[in-house]
Design a protein around this motif. Structure first.
Motif, PDB file in Angstrom:
ATOM      1  N   UNK A   1     -12.342 156.450 113.903  1.00  0.00           N
ATOM      2  CA  UNK A   1     -12.876 157.480 113.010  1.00  0.00           C
ATOM      3  C   UNK A   1     -13.517 156.812 111.792  1.00  0.00           C
ATOM      4  N   UNK A   2     -14.827 156.877 111.651  1.00  0.00           N
ATOM      5  CA  UNK A   2     -15.475 156.240 110.502  1.00  0.00           C
ATOM      6  C   UNK A   2     -15.122 156.901 109.166  1.00  0.00           C
ATOM      7  N   UNK A   3     -14.586 158.120 109.228  1.00  0.00           N
ATOM      8  CA  UNK A   3     -14.184 158.794 107.990  1.00  0.00           C
ATOM      9  C   UNK A   3     -12.710 158.606 107.693  1.00  0.00           C
ATOM     10  N   UNK A   4     -12.053 157.651 108.384  1.00  0.00           N
ATOM     11  CA  UNK A   4     -10.628 157.380 108.168  1.00  0.00           C
ATOM     12  C   UNK A   4     -10.392 155.873 108.255  1.00  0.00           C
ATOM     13  N   UNK A   5     -10.880 155.153 107.238  1.00  0.00           N
ATOM     14  CA  UNK A   5     -10.793 153.688 107.214  1.00  0.00           C
ATOM     15  C   UNK A   5      -9.995 153.238 105.996  1.00  0.00           C
ATOM     16  N   UNK A   6      -9.033 152.351 106.229  1.00  0.00           N
ATOM     17  CA  UNK A   6      -8.322 151.672 105.150  1.00  0.00           C
ATOM     18  C   UNK A   6      -8.575 150.176 105.268  1.00  0.00           C
ATOM     19  N   UNK A   7      -8.465 149.465 104.157  1.00  0.00           N
ATOM     20  CA  UNK A   7      -8.521 148.005 104.179  1.00  0.00           C
ATOM     21  C   UNK A   7      -7.117 147.474 103.916  1.00  0.00           C
ATOM     22  N   UNK A   8      -6.819 146.296 104.479  1.00  0.00           N
ATOM     23  CA  UNK A   8      -5.487 145.714 104.322  1.00  0.00           C
ATOM     24  C   UNK A   8      -5.584 144.208 104.411  1.00  0.00           C
ATOM     25  N   UNK A   9      -4.562 143.543 103.887  1.00  0.00           N
ATOM     26  CA  UNK A   9      -4.504 142.094 103.986  1.00  0.00           C
ATOM     27  C   UNK A   9      -3.273 141.565 103.296  1.00  0.00           C
ATOM     28  N   UNK A  10      -2.934 140.310 103.611  1.00  0.00           N
ATOM     29  CA  UNK A  10      -1.764 139.670 103.011  1.00  0.00           C
ATOM     30  C   UNK A  10      -2.191 138.412 102.266  1.00  0.00           C
ATOM     31  N   UNK A  11      -1.553 138.174 101.127  1.00  0.00           N
ATOM     32  CA  UNK A  11      -1.789 136.972 100.334  1.00  0.00           C
ATOM     33  C   UNK A  11      -3.265 136.877  99.924  1.00  0.00           C
ATOM     34  N   UNK A  12      -3.990 135.812 100.313  1.00  0.00           N
ATOM     35  CA  UNK A  12      -5.422 135.762 100.018  1.00  0.00           C
ATOM     36  C   UNK A  12      -6.156 136.906 100.694  1.00  0.00           C
ATOM     37  N   UNK A  13      -5.653 137.360 101.848  1.00  0.00           N
ATOM     38  CA  UNK A  13      -6.244 138.528 102.493  1.00  0.00           C
ATOM     39  C   UNK A  13      -6.007 139.801 101.698  1.00  0.00           C
ATOM     40  N   UNK A  14      -4.879 139.869 100.982  1.00  0.00           N
ATOM     41  CA  UNK A  14      -4.647 140.989 100.083  1.00  0.00           C
ATOM     42  C   UNK A  14      -5.625 140.962  98.921  1.00  0.00           C
ATOM     43  N   UNK A  15      -5.908 139.750  98.428  1.00  0.00           N
ATOM     44  CA  UNK A  15      -6.945 139.590  97.419  1.00  0.00           C
ATOM     45  C   UNK A  15      -8.276 140.121  97.936  1.00  0.00           C
ATOM     46  N   UNK A  16      -8.629 139.741  99.168  1.00  0.00           N
ATOM     47  CA  UNK A  16      -9.918 140.143  99.732  1.00  0.00           C
ATOM     48  C   UNK A  16      -9.967 141.642 100.015  1.00  0.00           C
ATOM     49  N   UNK A  17      -8.842 142.229 100.406  1.00  0.00           N
ATOM     50  CA  UNK A  17      -8.807 143.681 100.600  1.00  0.00           C
ATOM     51  C   UNK A  17      -9.038 144.400  99.281  1.00  0.00           C
ATOM     52  N   UNK A  18      -8.380 143.928  98.217  1.00  0.00           N
ATOM     53  CA  UNK A  18      -8.563 144.543  96.897  1.00  0.00           C
ATOM     54  C   UNK A  18     -10.000 144.395  96.417  1.00  0.00           C
TER      55      UNK A  18
END
Length: 298
Positions: A128-145
């Motif tokens: 669903x293109x209208x239901x997208x979240x971003x996620x990540x851990x550590x440096x990936x959390x930085x990149x998600x933010x």
């Protein structure tokens, strides 16, 4: 050359260790498709994890950890399978460019491009293109933010939520209490985090000599943290990055954003995914999945 050799050694060790911890425990029933996408700076790889059933499914774009230097689609395959299985969401894992070969801002450029591709193409995979979240851990959390902040401007309304797992949000100087308390680990040390930061920023075309902070590298310093999507932020007690995450959660709340913050007592850096399916990992998967379920049901 010395930095590249060190990166190669650590990459290999992390890959072998993660495989061993997840041996025989991965969610094999999850369908995985592969894609290469054009970013404007070359091509990067994605893996698209699809839960069983008809869908359409909500989507999580996942950015792996590793200090912007290590980590890849193979290392994070068990975690992405597990997240897909628990959350009943499609998970799009992003193989963004790594330092030292590709210093800042290569990673956030790739992460934004992957989000844009997901928005434009995920319906072809049952998402669903209208239901997208971003996620990540550590440096990936930085990149998600950072990706959520970038998307607010150039892809308004696309990111519905962000899951930040012990994210890096500021440069290592000045040291926070958690950097001092956990300077020698376990798992992530202050010395290693310093090396990650130095490797990520060295040779960046966006930074002047001696500059250590930038809006697309250190989101904690930003003043424009308003109008961001709901956030789930998890930290580990025995982690140099604990205070990075706690401070970012506090700043997001101060800017009137919706934030759910959880500190995992006694947990170490990497407890989500890299240490295998241990109790704290399973607890975090439950919390993340429940939070995503509420987010996408709203």
């Amino acid at each position: 050359m010395k930095t590249q050799l060190k990166a190669a050694v650590i990459r290999s060790a992390v890959k072998a260790g993660t495989r061993l911890r997840w041996l025989g425990k991965t969610a094999k029933h999850i369908v995985v498709q592969k894609s290469d996408i054009e970013t404007g700076h070359g091509r990067i790889r994605l893996r698209i994890y699809q839960p069983p059933g008809e869908g359409p499914f909500p989507v999580v774009v996942y950015y792996h950890g590793g200090g912007w230097v290590i980590g890849d689609l193979v290392v994070y395959d068990p975690l992405c399978r597990d997240l897909c299985d628990h959350s009943n969401c499609i998970v799009v894992a992003v193989d963004y460019r790594l330092a030292p070969e590709h210093p800042f801002p290569a990673a956030p450029e790739d992460c934004l491009a992957a989000l844009k591709w997901t928005y434009e193409h995920i319906s072809l995979y049952g998402g669903q293109p209208n239901a997208i979240a971003v996620a990540g851990d550590s440096a990936g959390g930085n990149l998600a933010a950072v990706t959520a902040l970038q998307a607010r401007q150039c892809l308004p309304g696309v990111v519905k939520g962000q899951v930040l797992i012990y994210p890096v949000t500021d440069h290592y100087e000045p040291g926070t209490p958690s950097y001092e308390e956990n300077a020698k680990g376990p798992v992530l040390t202050r010395k290693l985090m310093v090396w990650f930061w130095d490797t990520y920023l060295k040779g960046s075309p966006l930074l002047d000599a001696g500059q250590t902070r930038h809006p697309r590298a250190t989101p904690l310093i930003r003043d424009d943290l308003d109008n961001l999507p709901p956030t789930l932020l998890l930290t580990a007690e025995r982690d140099p990055l604990r205070d990075d995450g706690a401070s970012y959660a506090e700043r997001l709340q101060r800017h009137d954003n919706q934030v759910q913050y959880s500190l995992y007592a006694g947990a170490c850096h990497g407890f989500v995914g890299l240490q295998g399916p241990k109790p704290d990992h399973n607890k975090a998967m439950g919390e993340i999945s429940m939070w995503l379920g509420k987010l996408f049901a709203a």
